[in-house]
Structure formats: C-alpha cells, structure tokens
Design an enzyme around this catalytic site. Structure first.
Site, PDB file in Angstrom:
ATOM      1  NE  ARG A   1      -2.939   0.411   3.290  1.00  0.00           N
ATOM      2  CZ  ARG A   1      -2.213   0.539   4.423  1.00  0.00           C
ATOM      3  NH1 ARG A   1      -1.465   1.596   4.627  1.00  0.00           N
ATOM      4  NH2 ARG A   1      -2.261  -0.402   5.346  1.00  0.00           N
TER       5      ARG A   1
ATOM      6  CE1 TYR B   1     -15.807  12.871 -15.430  1.00  0.00           C
ATOM      7  CE2 TYR B   1     -15.368  12.749 -13.081  1.00  0.00           C
ATOM      8  CZ  TYR B   1     -15.709  12.135 -14.266  1.00  0.00           C
ATOM      9  OH  TYR B   1     -15.964  10.799 -14.282  1.00  0.00           O
TER      10      TYR B   1
ATOM     11  CG  ASP C   1      -8.980  17.609 -13.818  1.00  0.00           C
ATOM     12  OD1 ASP C   1      -8.294  17.086 -14.716  1.00  0.00           O
ATOM     13  OD2 ASP C   1     -10.016  17.081 -13.366  1.00  0.00           O
TER      14      ASP C   1
ATOM     15  CE  LYS D   1     -11.847   9.826 -17.912  1.00  0.00           C
ATOM     16  NZ  LYS D   1     -12.216  11.016 -17.183  1.00  0.00           N
TER      17      LYS D   1
HETATM   18  C1  LIG Z   1     -12.677  11.322 -15.824  1.00  0.00           C
HETATM   19  C2  LIG Z   1     -12.306  12.574 -15.179  1.00  0.00           C
HETATM   20  C3  LIG Z   1     -12.064  12.641 -13.801  1.00  0.00           C
HETATM   21  C4  LIG Z   1     -12.259  11.456 -12.877  1.00  0.00           C
HETATM   22  O1  LIG Z   1     -11.330  10.439 -13.122  1.00  0.00           O
HETATM   23  P1  LIG Z   1     -11.637   8.870 -12.951  1.00  0.00           P
HETATM   24  O2  LIG Z   1     -10.370   8.239 -13.424  1.00  0.00           O
HETATM   25  O3  LIG Z   1     -12.827   8.525 -13.782  1.00  0.00           O
HETATM   26  O4  LIG Z   1     -11.898   8.628 -11.508  1.00  0.00           O
HETATM   27  C5  LIG Z   1     -11.654  13.857 -13.271  1.00  0.00           C
HETATM   28  N1  LIG Z   1     -11.504  14.943 -14.046  1.00  0.00           N
HETATM   29  C6  LIG Z   1     -11.744  14.916 -15.375  1.00  0.00           C
HETATM   30  C7  LIG Z   1     -11.566  16.157 -16.179  1.00  0.00           C
HETATM   31  C8  LIG Z   1     -12.147  13.736 -15.985  1.00  0.00           C
HETATM   32  O5  LIG Z   1     -12.400  13.710 -17.299  1.00  0.00           O
END
Ligand SMILES: *Cc1c(COP(=O)(O)O)cnc(C)c1O
Length: 384
Positions: free
Chosen positions: A51, A103, A175, A200
C-alpha cells in the site's frame, strides 16, 4: 538518467524507467506482490508493504513527475481517488473556489461528500480569472480549476489564477486531464498540484482506470503521500504498468488527436444542422488568446449543439454513429460520442446546467486517432 535534461517526447519514453536490476528487462516488470522480505526488522530495500510502495508504481510516479515538470508524482486507483486525497488536505470551515464548468464527478464529490464535512465550495465563472478575487475570504484555502473545461471547453488562465493564489497564500489545483502534459504543463505556469484522470489521455487506450497528482514541493508531496497511505486509494501494479505503457506514445497520439480534432471541428462548423461548435482552436473562441498563450495545441475534444436544441435531436445523432461509440470517458485511441446532459453531467441540476451553457442538445466528441475521412463520413450519416 537526468530526466529533466530531455525534451518531452524523450521523457515520455524514458523518464523514470531503468532496466530491471535482476534481469535487465527493458520494460518495468509488474511487481505483483503485497509485501517485501526484510533481512532484519527495518533492514529492507526501501519497500515494506505494497500500500505504501510498489516498484512498478515508483517508476510510473517518477515518469509522471518528469513529464509534468514536477518533482514528485503520486499514482491513485482513479482520478476521483486523487481528487479525494487533495480534498483531505482541508479541514471543516475551509473554503474552495472552483471553476463552475467541471467534471460531473468532481462536482459530486465536492457537493455530496465533502460539503458534509463542513467544507464550503464556491462554483464560479473563471473565464475572467480576476473574478476569483471576489470570493476570497479568511477561510479560503484552495482554487480548483479544470482547463479546458468539460464539456464546454472554456479556457481558464492558469498563470493569472496562480498569481491570485500566491498573493493570498492559497493552493492552486489544476485538473490537466483534458490537455495532458503534451498540450500544457500547469506547474510551469504556477499551479501547485496537477491532477489527472490517467484513465483518459495518459493511459490512452480505454483499458485502465487510474489517477495521478504531480507537485513540485517536497512538503506538499509528503502530506499527500501520508493521506494516500493512510486512506489507501492505491492502484494495483498491473494498472500502473498499463499507464506507463500508455504514456510512451502520448506525443504521437496527441499529435493525431489534434489534427483530427481540427478537421472535425471545421467540418461541424460548416454543417447546416449544427448550432455552435466549441473547440478551443477557433480564433473566435472567446478564450482563444489564453489558449494560445498556455497551450501547445488544441486537442481532440469538441462539443457542439444542434439547431434543433432538444434532447431528442441529440439522442437521434447518438443512436446513428457507428465509429463514434456512445460511451462516457475520453482520451482513448477510439472516437467516442457522449451526451453530457444525460450522461456525465446528469448529477448537475438542469437549471444549473442550462445557466452555464450546458444545453439539452449539447453533444461531446472525443475525437480518436482513426482515419479522418472515415470519422467525417460517420458524422455525416449520423447528423444527416
Ligand atoms: C474522468 C475525469 C475525472 C475522474 O477520473 P476517474 O479516473 O474517472 O476517476 C476527473 N476529471 C476529469 C476532467 C475527468 O475527465
């Protein structure tokens, strides 16, 4: 290697990676283990329990730090787990100023989870970054931005937000999921924490859920690492390996995402049934000047509305595409189509949505890296 002496395209392939010390394997092995044998209590090779540390994860974290021009990277089981860890830097009574177009899951964890712990969130329009100053008070601790925003593709001036954050002793979180480090590196512009859903573009192949944080400050890294180890939202080594593998082709994928994105945006703009086309590369995009200043390209994310602004009109297009798969998520090699109002942003109340421009017919595309003529043909037959 001294990772920061290389250009991004080289770092994406080599940063953090060293031949496996026991076999010479060029690709980092998947260390599928929960614990590590110690010679005597405390006498170990830097790994005690998985962990806390895992060698596959360590290599990925070093690669992430290098490609975002940071000093420390942390990998998480998902993008939301990374968000959760950042939120846990806060205490009851603290306030956060957040870009209002973001998001859906981030909006949800803030309003439905952390609001219950006495943290207050202000969701505001940040297209003029100076607006942030109006919401700062003695309790404010963070500015949280996503740029380009999802799904309206507005662009927020990272450097301007960083100046406001510095002047008021606040943390700026950016982000960077939509842009990826290929298109922008927020730490260079003054952000304190870069967050990724590596699910992504970083992973890039729609085969893994993963999150990341990158910082350039050892004390902040230590706080986040403490939270991660205490709360336990760590990724498995196989998932780390998939992200590490995905990162190696980020530059070639992004180059094609940008080319295809531009072609699709221009095609849609001339389509008689299409209303607005939101793509940050258009010179008349309201935030194009900021995009040009802070981004190295404009990406493959496009949203558009239909002249017939109804759910039904949008749903009919979604039903007909064959190459563009109807799915949540983005950033993979395959093209995806989605309807934010009923999918990713379904948890945001309708009035709130519409007020921010997220109308019923809005369709979002994650343009993949297939042949562009096939992609356009598919849209042509679907929009009619
Ligand atoms: C998908 C996404 C998230 C969340 O991420 P996960 O891997 O699905 O938990 C956060 N911010 C943005 C801009 C996203 O597209």
């Amino acid at each position: 290697m001294a990772d920061n002496n290389y250009k991004l395209d080289t770092k994406l392939i080599h940063a953090g990676v060293v031949p496996d010390p026991t076999t010479g394997a060029i690709m980092t092995p998947i260390y599928q283990t929960s614990t590590y044998v110690q010679a005597a209590p405390g006498d170990h090779k830097g790994y005690e329990y998985a962990r806390t540390q895992n060698p596959t994860r360590t290599v990925l974290q070093n690669a992430l730090a290098a490609i975002e021009n940071g000093t420390h990277g942390l990998s998480f089981g998902s993008g939301m787990a990374a968000t959760d860890a950042v939120m846990k830097l806060l205490q009851p009574g603290d306030e956060v100023i957040v870009s209002n177009d973001l998001y859906g899951g981030t909006y949800r964890i803030m309003t439905k989870v952390f609001a219950n712990y006495g943290i207050k969130f202000h969701f505001i329009d940040m297209q003029n970054a100076q607006n942030v100053s109006n919401f700062i008070n003695a309790n404010t601790k963070m500015i949280w931005i996503e740029t380009p925003t999802n799904p309206l593709l507005n662009v927020i001036d990272i450097e301007a937000c960083a100046k406001i954050a510095k002047a008021n002793n606040l943390l700026l979180i950016c982000d960077n999921t939509f842009a990826s480090p290929y298109l922008q590196t927020p730490l260079d512009l003054g952000a304190d924490i870069v967050l990724h859903s590596a699910t992504k573009y970083l992973g890039g192949h729609s085969d893994v859920v993963h999150g990341a944080l990158i910082v350039k400050d050892a004390a902040l890294d230590e706080k986040l690492r403490f939270i991660q180890n205490s709360c336990g939202a760590v990724p498995g080594p196989h998932d780390c390996w998939l992200v590490l593998r995905g990162i190696k082709t980020l530059h070639v994928r992004m180059q094609r995402h940008c080319e295809n994105g531009e072609a699709v945006a221009k095609y849609l703009r001339n389509h008689p049934k299409v209303g607005k086309v939101l793509w940050v590369g258009f010179e008349d995009h309201p935030n194009h000047a900021i995009a040009k200043k802070q981004m190295r390209g404009f990406g493959g994310m496009i949203s558009f509305t239909l002249k017939d602004d109804s759910m039904d009109a949008a749903l009919s297009v979604l039903k007909k595409t064959q190459l563009f798969a109807l799915a949540e998520s983005l950033g993979g090699v395959e093209s995806l189509i989605g309807h934010p109002a009923s999918m990713t942003h379904g948890s945001i109340p309708r009035e709130e949505r519409i007020k921010n421009g997220l109308v019923d017919s809005l369709i979002r595309l994650s343009v993949g890296i297939e042949d562009i003529s096939d992609l356009i043909k598919d849209l042509e037959q679907a929009i009619g």
